[in-house]
Write an enzyme that holds these catalytic residues in place. Structure first.
Site, PDB file in Angstrom:
ATOM      1  N   ASN A  65     -43.152  22.387  25.924  1.00  0.00           N
ATOM      2  CA  ASN A  65     -43.719  22.691  24.428  1.00  0.00           C
ATOM      3  C   ASN A  65     -42.798  23.989  24.143  1.00  0.00           C
ATOM      4  OD1 ASN A  65     -45.909  22.579  22.349  1.00  0.00           O
ATOM      5  ND2 ASN A  65     -45.431  24.621  22.460  1.00  0.00           N
TER       6      ASN A  65
ATOM      7  N   GLY B  26       2.119   3.017  -2.848  1.00  0.00           N
ATOM      8  CA  GLY B  26       2.097   3.613  -4.045  1.00  0.00           C
ATOM      9  C   GLY B  26       1.291   4.953  -3.902  1.00  0.00           C
TER      10      GLY B  26
ATOM     11  N   ASN C 234     -27.064  31.137  22.650  1.00  0.00           N
ATOM     12  CA  ASN C 234     -26.081  30.481  23.523  1.00  0.00           C
ATOM     13  C   ASN C 234     -24.926  30.897  23.179  1.00  0.00           C
ATOM     14  OD1 ASN C 234     -26.275  29.487  20.729  1.00  0.00           O
ATOM     15  ND2 ASN C 234     -25.117  27.580  21.586  1.00  0.00           N
TER      16      ASN C 234
ATOM     17  N   GLY D 299      -1.573  -7.406 -15.823  1.00  0.00           N
ATOM     18  CA  GLY D 299      -0.435  -8.473 -16.124  1.00  0.00           C
ATOM     19  C   GLY D 299      -1.523  -9.728 -16.531  1.00  0.00           C
TER      20      GLY D 299
ATOM     21  N   ALA E 159       0.845  -1.196  -0.205  1.00  0.00           N
ATOM     22  CA  ALA E 159       0.034  -0.011   0.139  1.00  0.00           C
ATOM     23  C   ALA E 159       0.806   1.181  -0.030  1.00  0.00           C
ATOM     24  CB  ALA E 159      -1.053   0.096   1.260  1.00  0.00           C
TER      25      ALA E 159
ATOM     26  N   SER F  31     -44.381  31.268  21.201  1.00  0.00           N
ATOM     27  CA  SER F  31     -43.678  31.443  20.084  1.00  0.00           C
ATOM     28  C   SER F  31     -42.805  32.694  19.989  1.00  0.00           C
ATOM     29  CB  SER F  31     -44.933  31.634  18.791  1.00  0.00           C
ATOM     30  OG  SER F  31     -45.435  30.298  18.627  1.00  0.00           O
TER      31      SER F  31
ATOM     32  N   ARG G  23     -41.332  41.808  26.548  1.00  0.00           N
ATOM     33  CA  ARG G  23     -41.696  42.274  25.412  1.00  0.00           C
ATOM     34  C   ARG G  23     -42.401  43.935  25.628  1.00  0.00           C
ATOM     35  NH1 ARG G  23     -46.483  37.973  24.250  1.00  0.00           N
ATOM     36  NH2 ARG G  23     -48.198  39.162  25.564  1.00  0.00           N
TER      37      ARG G  23
ATOM     38  N   TYR H 148     -34.014  27.363  16.892  1.00  0.00           N
ATOM     39  CA  TYR H 148     -32.639  26.715  17.118  1.00  0.00           C
ATOM     40  C   TYR H 148     -32.569  26.678  18.945  1.00  0.00           C
ATOM     41  CZ  TYR H 148     -27.730  26.900  18.260  1.00  0.00           C
ATOM     42  OH  TYR H 148     -26.447  26.501  18.654  1.00  0.00           O
TER      43      TYR H 148
ATOM     44  N   ARG I 174      -2.220   7.323 -11.380  1.00  0.00           N
ATOM     45  CA  ARG I 174      -3.454   7.550 -12.391  1.00  0.00           C
ATOM     46  C   ARG I 174      -4.619   8.023 -11.495  1.00  0.00           C
ATOM     47  NH1 ARG I 174      -2.421   1.537 -14.375  1.00  0.00           N
ATOM     48  NH2 ARG I 174      -1.275   1.451 -12.493  1.00  0.00           N
TER      49      ARG I 174
HETATM   50  C1  UD1 Z   1      -0.031  -4.979 -10.591  1.00  0.00           C
HETATM   51  C2  UD1 Z   1       0.608  -6.194 -11.187  1.00  0.00           C
HETATM   52  C3  UD1 Z   1      -0.084  -6.798 -12.227  1.00  0.00           C
HETATM   53  C4  UD1 Z   1      -1.551  -6.840 -11.867  1.00  0.00           C
HETATM   54  C5  UD1 Z   1      -2.313  -5.729 -11.218  1.00  0.00           C
HETATM   55  C6  UD1 Z   1      -3.683  -6.285 -10.444  1.00  0.00           C
HETATM   56  C7  UD1 Z   1       3.148  -6.030 -10.631  1.00  0.00           C
HETATM   57  C8  UD1 Z   1       4.440  -5.402 -11.519  1.00  0.00           C
HETATM   58  N1  UD1 Z   1       2.026  -5.949 -11.725  1.00  0.00           N
HETATM   59  O1  UD1 Z   1       0.094  -4.066 -11.679  1.00  0.00           O
HETATM   60  O2  UD1 Z   1       0.563  -7.876 -12.877  1.00  0.00           O
HETATM   61  O3  UD1 Z   1      -2.426  -7.142 -12.953  1.00  0.00           O
HETATM   62  O4  UD1 Z   1      -1.294  -5.265 -10.154  1.00  0.00           O
HETATM   63  O5  UD1 Z   1      -4.149  -4.985  -9.819  1.00  0.00           O
HETATM   64  O6  UD1 Z   1       3.057  -6.269  -9.563  1.00  0.00           O
HETATM   65  N2  UD1 Z   1       3.034  -0.975  -4.371  1.00  0.00           N
HETATM   66  C9  UD1 Z   1       3.699  -0.595  -3.585  1.00  0.00           C
HETATM   67  N3  UD1 Z   1       5.097  -0.127  -3.894  1.00  0.00           N
HETATM   68  C10 UD1 Z   1       5.269  -0.017  -4.888  1.00  0.00           C
HETATM   69  C11 UD1 Z   1       4.738  -0.371  -6.130  1.00  0.00           C
HETATM   70  C12 UD1 Z   1       3.159  -0.547  -5.913  1.00  0.00           C
HETATM   71  O7  UD1 Z   1       3.341  -0.645  -2.346  1.00  0.00           O
HETATM   72  O8  UD1 Z   1       6.700   0.365  -5.063  1.00  0.00           O
HETATM   73  C13 UD1 Z   1       1.575  -1.197  -4.385  1.00  0.00           C
HETATM   74  C14 UD1 Z   1       0.643  -0.053  -4.616  1.00  0.00           C
HETATM   75  O9  UD1 Z   1       0.330   0.686  -3.503  1.00  0.00           O
HETATM   76  C15 UD1 Z   1      -0.654  -0.939  -4.851  1.00  0.00           C
HETATM   77  C16 UD1 Z   1      -0.172  -2.420  -5.285  1.00  0.00           C
HETATM   78  O10 UD1 Z   1       1.266  -2.447  -4.718  1.00  0.00           O
HETATM   79  O11 UD1 Z   1      -1.387  -1.154  -3.779  1.00  0.00           O
HETATM   80  C17 UD1 Z   1      -0.081  -2.507  -6.900  1.00  0.00           C
HETATM   81  O12 UD1 Z   1       0.543  -1.659  -7.582  1.00  0.00           O
HETATM   82  P1  UD1 Z   1       0.219  -0.797  -9.027  1.00  0.00           P
HETATM   83  O13 UD1 Z   1       1.113   0.096  -9.108  1.00  0.00           O
HETATM   84  O14 UD1 Z   1      -1.448  -0.444  -9.013  1.00  0.00           O
HETATM   85  O15 UD1 Z   1       0.360  -2.193  -9.738  1.00  0.00           O
HETATM   86  P2  UD1 Z   1      -0.450  -2.308 -11.285  1.00  0.00           P
HETATM   87  O16 UD1 Z   1       0.526  -1.550 -12.079  1.00  0.00           O
HETATM   88  O17 UD1 Z   1      -1.953  -2.333 -11.090  1.00  0.00           O
HETATM   89 CA    CA Z   2      -3.186  -1.440  -9.442  1.00  0.00          CA
END
Ligand code: UD1
Ligand code: CA
Length: 461
Positions: free
Chosen positions: A379, A11, A388, A141, A9, A407, A442, A368, A15
């Protein structure tokens, strides 16, 4: 044999075109990583789950630390293989099985994870990878098989030949490895010549060269392994989560009108025979008991709703509680710990902030009520305002049981309205009204006989 989980997690998710780390984007009422952790928890305890974080590591850690998982930081994002490598040598991960999940793949069900482990154990191979067939495999992939049906290689979209691109079987990125085979081979994966990244997918060929098999586990429902790369996919995954949730609720006895229009977070609980109107949003830790009606377009966040309550359309309830049989709305706003006790009624254009409205009390129109404690059978007339806030501090208003506030009264806090007392309509109340008294504050009305007629005649000349 023991199972550990590593969730990749780190990355950014280029995109996504976002400043926020991809795994912090939300779908179905939780961030992507939380969903993955929830699934992972069904096969391993939190202590055996490691999240590899990097991009916005502190924010990610903060968001999911309540889950109790471990963290490992990948300072530079040099590919999926590199991300897994930062976990090499961690205690526990060097033995048994290591399941690898992606933080951007939140729809994976616990049942499928269990199938992965079962298939891995039954086959006795070095690695098992979840795959599926997609009508449009673009971006994933591709799985290349050998004569035995095992995985020969995984080729990324960018590197694939035209023929390989036609392969519909794709890599989900979810694997189960034998720890003893994983780590020594992972250490030998070379950076991809084109990108310089270390691809986890290249491990397959190295294992194969040592005579170790990677076996595919093909799953039928491709939505489970949808990896989110763009906001279009994020919206699609959100829709799938919402559909799952409303289906679950309807099967458990909740009526949902126009289910495709409502937004219900995964943690929300709803009792039997409750009716949810169209376009309602039920968020966070909201709990609704049985036999309630939640009107169209209402938004409830972290709300606790007792049995048999009616929330009429267009109401907004946040961090607040309704006792059994309470009525609220239409167009009511309850927030910051408001409590509407049993059988009390709150009507249109009434706001309650940090206020308790006692049992069977009513505030039906345009009011309010802030920082107030209101007894039972009170009431509150239309247009009542608690003053307040004096620009510096907030002050409380206390209204005793059975009081009647006329009222358009202005109650200047701090102030106390005694039990059983009356406040005359249109009053500005600045000092306590004693029990059973009448408070009037009043200007007196004066009538000038014949004044209007005299004016008209004067004009005529
Ligand atoms: C990757 C797979 C691909 C697969 C796809 C499925 C590889 C090279 N490719 O591609 O074959 O079909 O997932 O969704 O593995 N991450 C890191 N550190 C990094 C790079 C990535 O923690 O340096 C984490 C990202 O946060 C993400 C996950 O790995 O949660 C996948 O990375 P992402 O770059 O989305 O891989 P894809 O290009 O989708
Ligand atoms: Ca991915």
């Amino acid at each position: 044999m023991s199972v550990s989980v590593v969730i990749l997690a780190a990355g950014l998710g280029t995109r996504m075109k976002s400043n926020l780390a991809k795994v912090l984007h939300r779908a179905g009422g939780a961030c992507l990583l939380e969903h993955v952790i929830r699934s992972a928890r069904t096969i391993a305890e939190a202590g055996r789950i490691t999240a590899v974080i990097g991009h916005q590591a502190d924010a990610v850690r903060q968001e999911v630390s309540p889950s109790g998982v471990q963290f490992q930081v990948q300072t530079e994002q040099k590919g999926t293989g590199h991300a897994l490598r930062v976990c090499a040598g961690l205690p526990g991960l060097d033995q048994g099985r290591v399941v690898v999940l992606y933080g951007d793949c939140p729809l994976l069900s616990p049942a499928t994870l269990q199938r992965l482990i079962a298939a891995h154990e039954a086959g006795g191979q070095s690695a098992t990878v979840i795959t599926t067939n997609l009508d449009n495999p673009t971006g994933y992939g591709r799985i290349l098989r050998d004569a035995d049906g095992n995985v020969r290689a995984i080729v990324e979209e960018k590197a694939a030949t035209a023929e390989e691109k036609r392969v519909s079987e794709i890599n989900s990125g979810i694997y189960c490895f034998e720890a003893a085979d994983l780590w020594p081979h992972l250490a030998r994966v070379e950076p991809n010549p084109a990108s310089g990244e270390i691809y986890l997918t290249d491990l397959v060929e190295l294992l194969r060269a040592s005579g170790k098999a990677t076996v595919p586990l093909v799953i039928e429902d491709p939505s489970e392994i949808l990896g989110i790369n763009t906001r279009v996919e994020l919206a699609e995954v959100d829709r799938l989560f919402r559909n799952r949730k409303v289906r679950e609720l309807m099967l458990s006895g909740v009526t949902i009108e126009r289910p495709e229009t409502v937004t219900i977070d995964h943690g929300v609980e709803i009792g039997q025979d409750t009716i949810i109107g169209s376009f309602a949003q039920l968020l966070g830790s909201t709990k609704i008991a049985s036999q309630c009606t939640i009107g169209a377009m209402s938004i409830l966040e972290n709300a606790q709703i007792g049995e048999g309550c009616s929330v009429f359309p267009y109401s907004s309830i946040q961090d607040s509680t309704l006792g059994a049989g309470a009525h609220v709305g239409p167009y009511a706003r309850l927030r910051m710990g408001a409590v509407v006790e049993e059988g009390a009624h709150v009507g249109n254009f009434v706001e309650l902030k940090k206020t308790r409205l006692g049992a069977a009390s009513k505030s039906m129109h345009l009011a309010y009520l802030g920082d107030s404690t209101i007894g039972s059978k009170v009431n509150i007339g239309a247009g009542t305002i608690t003053c307040n806030y004096d620009g510096q501090k907030k002050s409380p208003t206390l209204i005793g049981d059975g009081a009647f506030v006329g009222s358009n009264s202005t109650l200047v806090a701090p102030v106390e309205i005694g039990p059983g007392s009356y406040v005359a309509a249109g009053s500005v109340i600045t000092k306590a009204v004693p029990e059973d008294a009448l408070g009037i504050g009043r200007g007196r009305q004066e009538n000038k006989e014949g004044w209007a007629k005299a004016r008209r005649e004067k004009k005529k000349g």
